[in-house]
Design a protein around this motif. Structure first.
Motif, PDB file in Angstrom:
ATOM      1  N   VAL A 186       0.840  -1.206   0.000  1.00 51.40           N
ATOM      2  CA  VAL A 186       0.000   0.000   0.000  1.00 51.40           C
ATOM      3  C   VAL A 186       0.870   1.248   0.000  1.00 51.40           C
ATOM      4  O   VAL A 186       0.594   2.225  -0.704  1.00 51.40           O
ATOM      5  CB  VAL A 186      -0.943  -0.006   1.222  1.00 51.40           C
ATOM      6  N   VAL A 187       1.954   1.218   0.810  1.00 46.05           N
ATOM      7  CA  VAL A 187       2.871   2.359   0.883  1.00 46.05           C
ATOM      8  C   VAL A 187       3.461   2.648  -0.492  1.00 46.05           C
ATOM      9  O   VAL A 187       3.484   3.792  -0.958  1.00 46.05           O
ATOM     10  CB  VAL A 187       3.995   2.080   1.907  1.00 46.05           C
ATOM     11  N   MET A 188       3.965   1.612  -1.142  1.00 42.99           N
ATOM     12  CA  MET A 188       4.602   1.798  -2.448  1.00 42.99           C
ATOM     13  C   MET A 188       3.619   2.340  -3.470  1.00 42.99           C
ATOM     14  O   MET A 188       3.929   3.271  -4.219  1.00 42.99           O
ATOM     15  CB  MET A 188       5.200   0.472  -2.941  1.00 42.99           C
ATOM     16  N   GLU A 189       2.411   1.767  -3.491  1.00 45.38           N
ATOM     17  CA  GLU A 189       1.423   2.201  -4.482  1.00 45.38           C
ATOM     18  C   GLU A 189       1.038   3.663  -4.283  1.00 45.38           C
ATOM     19  O   GLU A 189       0.991   4.437  -5.246  1.00 45.38           O
ATOM     20  CB  GLU A 189       0.186   1.302  -4.399  1.00 45.38           C
ATOM     21  N   SER A 190       0.736   4.041  -3.024  1.00 47.32           N
ATOM     22  CA  SER A 190       0.306   5.422  -2.768  1.00 47.32           C
ATOM     23  C   SER A 190       1.437   6.417  -2.992  1.00 47.32           C
ATOM     24  O   SER A 190       1.233   7.489  -3.574  1.00 47.32           O
ATOM     25  CB  SER A 190      -0.230   5.553  -1.342  1.00 47.32           C
ATOM     26  N   LEU A 191       2.650   6.054  -2.556  1.00 46.82           N
ATOM     27  CA  LEU A 191       3.783   6.958  -2.704  1.00 46.82           C
ATOM     28  C   LEU A 191       4.185   7.115  -4.162  1.00 46.82           C
ATOM     29  O   LEU A 191       4.420   8.234  -4.639  1.00 46.82           O
ATOM     30  CB  LEU A 191       4.958   6.447  -1.876  1.00 46.82           C
ATOM     31  N   LEU A 192       4.252   6.018  -4.895  1.00 47.61           N
ATOM     32  CA  LEU A 192       4.632   6.086  -6.309  1.00 47.61           C
ATOM     33  C   LEU A 192       3.607   6.867  -7.121  1.00 47.61           C
ATOM     34  O   LEU A 192       3.963   7.626  -8.029  1.00 47.61           O
ATOM     35  CB  LEU A 192       4.796   4.675  -6.881  1.00 47.61           C
ATOM     36  N   GLN A 193       2.324   6.686  -6.780  1.00 49.51           N
ATOM     37  CA  GLN A 193       1.290   7.423  -7.505  1.00 49.51           C
ATOM     38  C   GLN A 193       1.395   8.921  -7.243  1.00 49.51           C
ATOM     39  O   GLN A 193       1.221   9.737  -8.147  1.00 49.51           O
ATOM     40  CB  GLN A 193      -0.101   6.912  -7.085  1.00 49.51           C
ATOM     41  N   ARG A 194       1.709   9.273  -5.999  1.00 51.21           N
ATOM     42  CA  ARG A 194       1.873  10.692  -5.656  1.00 51.21           C
ATOM     43  C   ARG A 194       3.087  11.290  -6.336  1.00 51.21           C
ATOM     44  O   ARG A 194       3.079  12.461  -6.734  1.00 51.21           O
ATOM     45  CB  ARG A 194       1.989  10.845  -4.147  1.00 51.21           C
ATOM     46  N   ILE A 195       4.145  10.495  -6.499  1.00 51.03           N
ATOM     47  CA  ILE A 195       5.334  10.966  -7.213  1.00 51.03           C
ATOM     48  C   ILE A 195       4.972  11.288  -8.660  1.00 51.03           C
ATOM     49  O   ILE A 195       5.384  12.314  -9.213  1.00 51.03           O
ATOM     50  CB  ILE A 195       6.465   9.916  -7.156  1.00 51.03           C
ATOM     51  N   VAL A 196       4.173  10.417  -9.259  1.00 50.44           N
ATOM     52  CA  VAL A 196       3.733  10.643 -10.641  1.00 50.44           C
ATOM     53  C   VAL A 196       2.829  11.869 -10.721  1.00 50.44           C
ATOM     54  O   VAL A 196       2.980  12.721 -11.608  1.00 50.44           O
ATOM     55  CB  VAL A 196       2.988   9.400 -11.183  1.00 50.44           C
ATOM     56  N   ASP A 197       1.872  11.983  -9.788  1.00 48.39           N
ATOM     57  CA  ASP A 197       0.897  13.080  -9.822  1.00 48.39           C
ATOM     58  C   ASP A 197       1.555  14.449  -9.606  1.00 48.39           C
ATOM     59  O   ASP A 197       1.135  15.443 -10.207  1.00 48.39           O
ATOM     60  CB  ASP A 197      -0.184  12.866  -8.756  1.00 48.39           C
ATOM     61  N   THR A 198       2.565  14.505  -8.725  1.00 44.32           N
ATOM     62  CA  THR A 198       3.171  15.798  -8.369  1.00 44.32           C
ATOM     63  C   THR A 198       4.489  16.071  -9.082  1.00 44.32           C
ATOM     64  O   THR A 198       4.993  17.191  -9.040  1.00 44.32           O
ATOM     65  CB  THR A 198       3.425  15.864  -6.853  1.00 44.32           C
ATOM     66  N   GLY A 199       5.039  15.035  -9.722  1.00 43.15           N
ATOM     67  CA  GLY A 199       6.332  15.216 -10.378  1.00 43.15           C
ATOM     68  C   GLY A 199       7.455  15.483  -9.389  1.00 43.15           C
ATOM     69  O   GLY A 199       8.446  16.147  -9.729  1.00 43.15           O
ATOM     70  N   SER A 200       7.316  14.986  -8.182  1.00 41.94           N
ATOM     71  CA  SER A 200       8.313  15.232  -7.136  1.00 41.94           C
ATOM     72  C   SER A 200       9.620  14.506  -7.438  1.00 41.94           C
ATOM     73  O   SER A 200       9.628  13.427  -8.042  1.00 41.94           O
ATOM     74  CB  SER A 200       7.777  14.779  -5.771  1.00 41.94           C
ATOM     75  N   GLU A 201      10.720  15.114  -6.987  1.00 41.97           N
ATOM     76  CA  GLU A 201      12.043  14.550  -7.225  1.00 41.97           C
ATOM     77  C   GLU A 201      12.592  13.815  -6.009  1.00 41.97           C
ATOM     78  O   GLU A 201      13.497  12.979  -6.136  1.00 41.97           O
ATOM     79  CB  GLU A 201      13.027  15.669  -7.608  1.00 41.97           C
ATOM     80  N   ILE A 202      12.065  14.136  -4.826  1.00 37.76           N
ATOM     81  CA  ILE A 202      12.591  13.538  -3.595  1.00 37.76           C
ATOM     82  C   ILE A 202      11.428  13.078  -2.714  1.00 37.76           C
ATOM     83  O   ILE A 202      10.437  13.792  -2.545  1.00 37.76           O
ATOM     84  CB  ILE A 202      13.459  14.543  -2.811  1.00 37.76           C
ATOM     85  N   ALA A 203      11.589  11.874  -2.162  1.00 42.35           N
ATOM     86  CA  ALA A 203      10.607  11.342  -1.228  1.00 42.35           C
ATOM     87  C   ALA A 203      11.310  11.018   0.087  1.00 42.35           C
ATOM     88  O   ALA A 203      12.362  10.375   0.096  1.00 42.35           O
ATOM     89  CB  ALA A 203       9.957  10.086  -1.799  1.00 42.35           C
ATOM     90  N   ILE A 204      10.725  11.482   1.177  1.00 41.66           N
ATOM     91  CA  ILE A 204      11.283  11.216   2.504  1.00 41.66           C
ATOM     92  C   ILE A 204      10.380  10.214   3.217  1.00 41.66           C
ATOM     93  O   ILE A 204       9.178  10.440   3.360  1.00 41.66           O
ATOM     94  CB  ILE A 204      11.366  12.508   3.343  1.00 41.66           C
ATOM     95  N   ILE A 205      10.961   9.117   3.647  1.00 42.67           N
ATOM     96  CA  ILE A 205      10.221   8.132   4.436  1.00 42.67           C
ATOM     97  C   ILE A 205      10.661   8.284   5.885  1.00 42.67           C
ATOM     98  O   ILE A 205      11.813   8.025   6.225  1.00 42.67           O
ATOM     99  CB  ILE A 205      10.497   6.695   3.949  1.00 42.67           C
TER     100      ILE A 205
END
Length: 283
Positions: A186-205
């Motif tokens: 669930v974490v991977m799906e939601s985070l990856l989708q948000r990366i695509v939607d926002t075009g973000s370059e960095i993700a902090i876990i």
């Protein structure tokens, strides 16, 4: 094999109103009407009894999987799903069917009081049919309940793993509780989708709220980091407390290539630096 007599069907049709009243009284006495509206209960009992009469008139037999019982099976599946959503258990749901036995048995006893052999035969036929319908109701209820529980678990997982936009190009995922395979997915799906939607370059876990890190948890984190990198983004893990750091070293876990920070503030500072931004206090 015995079958229902024409006189049995005639008695049921002519006494439907009395059967319904006695049936509802029995349901109320057993507590099976909890959370149910009076109008809904009257509509459901009336519809079910009519479907039984229709099925018997078509001589559909005792096999409720036969085409003649399609409508009543669909009714029971819909009923089971609605009862599961109302929080009723399988006993209460099945009792909707079994509570009809008493009124029907009383009716047959009056109808065949002078013919014990026929009475026993007709009681058996009615009992077999209602038992089969009751078991079908229990099976469909369990499936509906499992579906409701699964959906609730998925919703809770989504709520417990919110993806937050900290800055343009920077996402944060605060983790709370233990990581397992289902939650990692669930974490991977939601985070990856948000990366695509926002075009973000960095993700902090942020794992400040993760109580322990063992080999399995570390593997789940590494899978998530790998997935993020495959999306063309970078990943920083924050919230690595001294106890967790010692555990990672003791287990000999390989986190090489994964950037870690002690807290979310340091991780955000690093992320902004990588984006070429410099945040300073206003004079």
């Amino acid at each position: 094999m015995a079958t229902l007599q024409t006189s049995t069907l005639s008695a049921i049709r002519s006494q439907q109103n009395q059967l319904l009243n006695d049936w509802i009284d029995g349901l109320e006495a057993s507590g099976a009407t909890r959370n149910l509206k009076e109008q809904d209960l009257k509509q459901q009992t009336s519809e079910f009894l009519s479907l039984i009469v229709n099925g018997l008139e078509r001589d559909s037999g005792q096999n409720i999987a036969a085409a003649g019982w399609d409508e009543i099976r669909q009714f029971l599946e819909k009923l089971s799903h609605s009862r599961a959503l109302l929080g009723q258990d399988s006993h209460q749901t099945a009792n909707f069917i079994f509570a009809l036995k008493g009124p029907l048995f009383n009716l047959l006893q009056r109808e065949y009081k002078d013919n014990p052999a026929t009475l026993a035969e007709q009681l058996w036929e009615i009992s077999e049919l209602l038992d089969a319908l009751g078991m079908h109701t229990i099976r469909t209820f369990q499936k509906s309940r499992e579906s409701v529980i699964k959906r609730q678990q998925e919703e809770l997982l989504e709520l417990s793993t919110p993806v937050v936009k900290l800055w343009d190009g920077v996402l944060a995922l605060p983790m709370i509780g233990t990581l397992d395979s289902q939650r990692t997915q669930v974490v991977m799906e939601s985070l990856l989708q948000r990366i695509v939607d926002t075009g973000s370059e960095i993700a902090i876990i942020d794992i400040t709220g993760v109580p322990t890190v063992d080999t399995l948890v570390a593997q789940h984190l590494l899978k998530t980091v790998t997935a993020i990198r495959l999306m063309g983004a970078d990943c920083i893990i924050s919230g690595v407390r001294p106890q967790i750091a010692q555990t990672i070293v003791h287990l000999g876990l390989d986190l090489q290539g994964v950037v870690t920070k002690a807290n979310l503030a340091d991780a955000l500072k690093l992320a902004l630096t990588r984006l070429g931004l410099n945040v300073t206090k206003a004079v």
